[in-house]
Design an enzyme around this catalytic site. Sequence first.
Site, short mmCIF file in Angstrom:
data_model
loop_
_atom_site.label_atom_id
_atom_site.label_comp_id
_atom_site.label_asym_id
_atom_site.label_seq_id
_atom_site.Cartn_x
_atom_site.Cartn_y
_atom_site.Cartn_z
N GLY A 145 0.88 -1.13 -0.23
CA GLY A 145 0.12 -0.03 0.03
C GLY A 145 0.90 1.31 -0.07
O GLY A 145 2.06 1.35 -0.38
N LYS B 251 -0.30 4.03 7.06
CA LYS B 251 -0.05 3.12 5.93
C LYS B 251 -1.62 2.75 5.59
O LYS B 251 -2.41 2.27 6.30
CB LYS B 251 0.47 1.94 6.42
N ASP C 266 11.01 -10.85 7.26
CA ASP C 266 11.38 -10.07 6.29
C ASP C 266 12.39 -8.97 6.94
O ASP C 266 12.23 -7.67 6.64
CB ASP C 266 10.10 -9.28 5.92
#
Length: 999
Positions: free
Chosen positions: A705, A721, A820
């Site tokens: 996004g 966000k 991640d």
Amino acid sequence: MLPSSFSIIVVLLFSIPSLSSSSSSSSSSELDILLQSKLLLSDPTNSLSDWDPVVNPNFCNWTGVSCSPTNTITSLSLSSLSLSGPFPHPLCLLPSLSSLSLSFNSLNSSLPSSSLLPCTSLSILDLSQNLFVGPLPSSLSSLPSLTYLDLSANNFSGPIPPSFSLFPNLQVLSLVANLITGPLPSFLSNVSTLRQLNLSYNPFSPSPIPPSFSTLSHLQTLWLSGCSLVGHIPDSLGLLSNLQDLDFSTNNLTGSIPTSLSNLSSVVQIELYSNKLSGPIPQGFGKLSSLRRIDFSMNELSGSLPDDLFDAPLIESVLVYDNQLTGEIPRGVAAARSLTDLRLFDNRLSGSLPSDFGRSSPLVLVDLSDNRLSGAIPSGICDGGALEELLLLDNLFNGSLPEGLGRCRTLTRLRLANNEISGEVPGPLWGLPHVWLIELSGNSFSGVISPSISGAANLSKLVISGNRFDGNIPPEIGALSVLYEFSAANNRLTGNLPASLSNLAELGKLDLRNNSLSGELPKGLRSWQKLSELNLANNALTGPIPPELGDLPVLNYLDLSSNALTGYIPVQLQNLKLNKFNFSNNKLSGPLPPLFAGIAYRNSFMGNPGLCPDMPGLCASRQGRTLNRHGLIWLLRSMFMLAAGILILGVVWFYCKYRNFDSSSNLIVDKPKWALTSFHKLGFSEYEIFSCLDEDNVIGSGASGKVYKAVLSNGEVVAIKKLWGASKLASDVDDGFNAEVATLGKIRHKNIVKLWCCCTYEDCKLLVYEYMPNGSLGDLLHSTKGGMLDWPTRYKIILDAAEGLSYLHHDCVPSIVHRDVKSNNILLDAEFGAKVADFGVAKAVEMSGKTPKSMSVIAGSCGYIAPEYAYTLRVNEKSDVYSFGVVILELVTGKPPVDPEFGEKDLVKWVCSTLEQKGVDNVIDPKLDSCFKEEILKVLSVGILCASSLPINRPSMRRVVTMLLEVSPLSKPKVSKDGKMSPYYYEDASSDQESVVRS
């Protein structure tokens, strides 16, 4: 002459019969045994090239081989030869071998008990600093002559076998920095011959210190740092009359320090730092004639310092910082003739320092910051001629600076901020040749900045804000070629800015606000290529804004407000990526550059009447301001008259405020339909958040996004966000949103980005975070702004991120695996503090035994994914450790994780191959100052260890934090006189003093 490898094969072919029986008999010749052992080893550097009977028939002359007068092998020393492979078990068939050292290699197999049984003559066995795995061999205690056993810094796992209680002659047992588990075994007290017991940095289960250790009457070193120790320190340990080194640091010990420890008549150092010890420090340490070092820091100790603490005749270091001590510093500190290191900061100490403190002591480091000390700084504090660091900030010291400090040519750091010191700074002090930090802010200093400052060739930070300095800034300041920060705000400085300021090519921060400076800004500002902050507000500067300010690549904070600047706003300023800028209250005129001609920047240009005609709607006319003032009075009167209708008025206000809300955002402002979940106390509403979702506020966009910057009415700045809606992969959005909320909603840590709240409506999902002004590490490091990240800043970022990940792995239940970890998911605040972010693929990992949880898809980013994760989908904390290792290599090399320069390699493989082929200088980012090379190399070694291809070789994040803390230029690896060394680094150190990083 036959080739070396061929000659070995020939010899072995003729000795096959004897070799075939070597496992059961010692009849094989010693030459055959050496050759057979060589075949088991990989020797990439050809260190054993002379192990060749054709070239060198006398094996007693071979590398590492020592023989008796009868040409029988008695010792093998094969350390640091880059050897790999399994343990060369044929060596145990050498009948007279008494000493075997294979340390500092890469031997990487398990160590079967059967392979060691034939070593019956072995007295010394050193296998430290290798990659051995598996359990500790239980057969070691069967070696009748073994006196020295060092298996440190390997990957041995499991508990210490009970057979280790049966060593008949063992004097040194060192198992430091392995993966040993289970409780700390009390049965080791049965090895009555022990002189050194080194078990530090192993993940033992929480267990107490066995009181039976007091029966080890010959013990000289008891090193149990980082062993998960709990409970009290046994009183009985005071019976160890031969003990020289007692180290229980970095555990969870509670209770008081036993008075019996003052009976350790031979002790040289006592280290109990980083525990939870409480109560007072007992009397009696002053009578210990051999005592050199005490470190009781980072505990919960209270009471006053013992009167006799400094009476020990050889005492060199007293570190009792970060406790709750009260009272005065004992007068005896002035008579400590060997004292070099005194750190008592972060306590509640009061009173004054003895007037003769320092005259009899070779002081090197004094840190008494964050106390309530008062009185004058002793005039002879540098008379010992060795003082390097004097840190007295955040106290109540008064009087003037002693003239002797101006003669303290060894001084490197002087921090006296936030005291009540007055008078002039001694002239020679400004120009001390080795000083790199002078911090005098928050005092009442007066006088001028001396021209002698030109002699301070190493000065990097000059912070003198909040004093009464007057006069001109001397032009000699332009001679400081490494000056990074000059902060002199809130003084009485006058005159023009010297043109020589443009010579400061390393300048990163210039803060001269709230003075009486005049004249124009100097020319030639393009040399400030590393400047990130320029604040000249509230002075009397005149003339135009130099257009070359727009050429400064990393400038992100610019405040020229409240001066008398004239002329246009240079259009070149649009080139800057400014987080904050302010040109208000000047005499500027003309049109605004197009980028700044928006309502969002109105406050940055207020008070410039000449700009108003060219800013319709941004700069209100006098009539408009009058009307607004009348409207406010009417509103206030209406509110008092219609007190009963306040609720209705509020609804009308909300409607008016949001009636022009951008319909393109597809948000239906229907309060009942919105679901807001807050995780902290909020000073804003969801409707204020929605009004900021404007394309002009977009600061980033990614796979999940867009991210918006929102400046709220209360002055707070947040990041929003907005996850992609139904047009994107809805299930992925839901998973990422749920993972982010589930993770960040329940954890609190200074190095984890804060999630304020989340909002949901149908397929629209918003996450509101704290705003990080310096963006992501990846964007900053791999852009033109990478030069602003000097080594101290990069080190701070590495350490901050490591502590954040350590919290996720070790302090969350169940542990959280990020999945991640990458430089783009490490965000930087205004001070370049790092916080781990983006938990859209994070998982809480419930461990069952040692089987990691399997994920359905690969999560992560190219170049960061651990090798085993890519083909097994098995995830645990070691996957994050690998990714973090890649981030470390990014910061050291300045290169991205994948790059066309690497060919088919990634960053990890490129670093390893370049180190081997070209050396370390071709790996380190050339933008980094070579003076930090030693620390950079240490961090590089941590990064390579984290990025090991085998998960078992990677350290835990908790251990990574410990390793990084020891890398600091102010924190040397700990070495005692008997050679004890921190297990993480191969190089020795000359000092056993340890320092703490203080910002």
